[in-house]
Design a protein around this motif. Sequence first.
Motif, PDB file in Angstrom:
ATOM      1  N   MET A   1       0.841  -1.210   0.000  1.00 40.90           N
ATOM      2  CA  MET A   1       0.000   0.000   0.000  1.00 40.90           C
ATOM      3  C   MET A   1       0.876   1.260   0.000  1.00 40.90           C
ATOM      4  SD  MET A   1      -2.814   1.042   2.860  1.00 40.90           S
ATOM      5  CE  MET A   1      -3.523  -0.597   2.714  1.00 40.90           C
ATOM      6  N   ARG A   2       0.520   2.207  -0.797  1.00 39.23           N
ATOM      7  CA  ARG A   2       1.276   3.453  -0.858  1.00 39.23           C
ATOM      8  C   ARG A   2       1.227   4.145   0.507  1.00 39.23           C
ATOM      9  NH1 ARG A   2       0.282   8.669  -2.085  1.00 39.23           N
ATOM     10  NH2 ARG A   2      -1.963   8.316  -2.098  1.00 39.23           N
ATOM     11  N   ARG A   3       2.378   4.645   0.896  1.00 40.05           N
ATOM     12  CA  ARG A   3       2.418   5.313   2.175  1.00 40.05           C
ATOM     13  C   ARG A   3       2.368   6.823   1.973  1.00 40.05           C
ATOM     14  NH1 ARG A   3       6.568   6.621   5.356  1.00 40.05           N
ATOM     15  NH2 ARG A   3       6.016   7.299   7.433  1.00 40.05           N
ATOM     16  N   LYS A   4       1.335   7.456   2.566  1.00 33.06           N
ATOM     17  CA  LYS A   4       1.184   8.900   2.452  1.00 33.06           C
ATOM     18  C   LYS A   4       2.167   9.591   3.389  1.00 33.06           C
ATOM     19  CE  LYS A   4      -2.281  12.473   3.261  1.00 33.06           C
ATOM     20  NZ  LYS A   4      -3.712  12.783   3.329  1.00 33.06           N
ATOM     21  N   SER A   5       2.736  10.684   2.956  1.00 31.83           N
ATOM     22  CA  SER A   5       3.656  11.414   3.823  1.00 31.83           C
ATOM     23  C   SER A   5       2.886  12.178   4.893  1.00 31.83           C
ATOM     24  CB  SER A   5       4.483  12.398   3.007  1.00 31.83           C
ATOM     25  OG  SER A   5       5.212  13.230   3.886  1.00 31.83           O
ATOM     26  N   PHE A   6       3.388  12.099   6.123  1.00 34.12           N
ATOM     27  CA  PHE A   6       2.765  12.834   7.220  1.00 34.12           C
ATOM     28  C   PHE A   6       3.501  14.150   7.492  1.00 34.12           C
ATOM     29  CE2 PHE A   6       1.736   8.368   8.850  1.00 34.12           C
ATOM     30  CZ  PHE A   6       0.454   8.390   8.340  1.00 34.12           C
ATOM     31  N   ALA A   7       4.568  14.396   6.704  1.00 39.42           N
ATOM     32  CA  ALA A   7       5.478  15.500   7.048  1.00 39.42           C
ATOM     33  C   ALA A   7       4.794  16.857   7.060  1.00 39.42           C
ATOM     34  CB  ALA A   7       6.656  15.533   6.088  1.00 39.42           C
TER      35      ALA A   7
ATOM     36  N   GLU B  18       3.907  -5.163  15.436  1.00 42.27           N
ATOM     37  CA  GLU B  18       3.103  -6.079  14.627  1.00 42.27           C
ATOM     38  C   GLU B  18       1.610  -5.822  14.845  1.00 42.27           C
ATOM     39  OE1 GLU B  18       4.244  -8.106  12.369  1.00 42.27           O
ATOM     40  OE2 GLU B  18       2.329  -9.030  11.858  1.00 42.27           O
ATOM     41  N   ALA B  19       1.227  -5.641  16.111  1.00 44.84           N
ATOM     42  CA  ALA B  19      -0.191  -5.422  16.419  1.00 44.84           C
ATOM     43  C   ALA B  19      -0.680  -4.084  15.860  1.00 44.84           C
ATOM     44  CB  ALA B  19      -0.411  -5.475  17.931  1.00 44.84           C
ATOM     45  N   MET B  20       0.183  -3.086  15.888  1.00 49.83           N
ATOM     46  CA  MET B  20      -0.213  -1.776  15.395  1.00 49.83           C
ATOM     47  C   MET B  20      -0.364  -1.820  13.871  1.00 49.83           C
ATOM     48  SD  MET B  20       2.145   0.518  17.953  1.00 49.83           S
ATOM     49  CE  MET B  20       2.106   2.002  16.965  1.00 49.83           C
ATOM     50  N   GLY B  21       0.367  -2.695  13.220  1.00 50.74           N
ATOM     51  CA  GLY B  21       0.130  -2.969  11.815  1.00 50.74           C
ATOM     52  C   GLY B  21       0.791  -2.010  10.853  1.00 50.74           C
ATOM     53  N   GLU B  22       0.420  -0.765  10.943  1.00 52.39           N
ATOM     54  CA  GLU B  22       1.024   0.245  10.087  1.00 52.39           C
ATOM     55  C   GLU B  22       0.789   1.607  10.718  1.00 52.39           C
ATOM     56  OE1 GLU B  22      -1.012   1.231   6.503  1.00 52.39           O
ATOM     57  OE2 GLU B  22      -2.702  -0.053   6.974  1.00 52.39           O
ATOM     58  N   TRP B  23       1.542   2.587  10.222  1.00 45.44           N
ATOM     59  CA  TRP B  23       1.471   3.930  10.805  1.00 45.44           C
ATOM     60  C   TRP B  23       0.038   4.458  10.885  1.00 45.44           C
ATOM     61  CZ3 TRP B  23       5.386   3.808  13.361  1.00 45.44           C
ATOM     62  CH2 TRP B  23       6.687   3.921  12.931  1.00 45.44           C
ATOM     63  N   TRP B  24      -0.770   4.135   9.872  1.00 49.51           N
ATOM     64  CA  TRP B  24      -2.117   4.695   9.839  1.00 49.51           C
ATOM     65  C   TRP B  24      -2.956   4.310  11.047  1.00 49.51           C
ATOM     66  CZ3 TRP B  24      -4.695   8.485   7.883  1.00 49.51           C
ATOM     67  CH2 TRP B  24      -4.164   9.136   6.772  1.00 49.51           C
TER      68      TRP B  24
END
Lengths: 174, 174
Positions: A1-7, B18-24
């Motif tokens: 999945m494309r990662r959106k920049s949070f900057a 792992e549980a958090m999965g991804e930054w989102w």
Amino acid sequence: MRRKSFADMECPVARTLEAMGEWWTMMILREAFRGIRRFDGFQARLGIARNILARRLAALVAAGLLEKRPYSSRPPRHEYRLTEKGRDLFPVLVAMMEWGNRWAAPGAGPAVSLVDRATGRPLEPVIADAATGRRLDPRDVTLVPGPGAGRETLEALGLAPSAASAPSRGAASP
Amino acid sequence: MRRKSFADMECPVARTLEAMGEWWTMMILREAFRGIRRFDGFQARLGIARNILARRLAALVAAGLLEKRPYSSRPPRHEYRLTEKGRDLFPVLVAMMEWGNRWAAPGAGPAVSLVDRATGRPLEPVIADAATGRRLDPRDVTLVPGPGAGRETLEALGLAPSAASAPSRGAASP
């Protein structure tokens, strides 16, 4: 999945996520907090390919979380040390560790726990107010805009008109 | 870059990642802590496509961090509420926020800061020991194996023979 920049978001959580870059950052910093400083030490502990590790360490140096320091001039060799900016991520790491021990431990129980180095006494880390020592609970705290607050923040705090639905008038979920 | 699974690692930090999965995940939980509960509320605040948000919310429910609760039967509607497991990530979020305000704030200063809901007094969140209130510093704490410690943990703590180089005998960096 494309990662959106949070900057470019104002939110400090988003900006921290952007600075951390990717999950692996925390694994490398974890080792740095444990005293690992040299390339081969990180490599052996993390078990990742040398070219990938080299790229990740370079990214951490570029982000100012680690710094390279020479420890030998003949041959020229350097090690990676936490900067103040990197050391300041310690609370994030400890909070993750505590959560993992409570909610994601192996069947037998936590694999590792934090103790007072001087006494060996088990520690129970919590987020507290430095001024009063009071434990911070989500229900006891709230957010206020700071000097860097722009429209994005004011909208998020309900202090400016927003397209977002407030909780009390949220539309139906699908 | 392919993401390696941390699920089979013993380390509590790895298991939390792992549980958090991804930054989102943290962006969605951030909104949940602020009181957002409904699909359209999350959608408006986060500005992401509905199908992506739906998948992420489903992942958070599957991970046990959010739960779906009906709030209307005709038509059938539900909202997303933090579980205890999800609420326990509050210290991680606060630690990230503090770091972001110190090291990654906009030029004008932090966009948002945490205050005592009752008094409006600014809070200075730190990681402290719940028993003594003492602030935890990396230099004052160390790790000990717990009941779930296997070879991986014992090696990491230097309590079992390991292929990893100890800091004092680290090999040369490239």
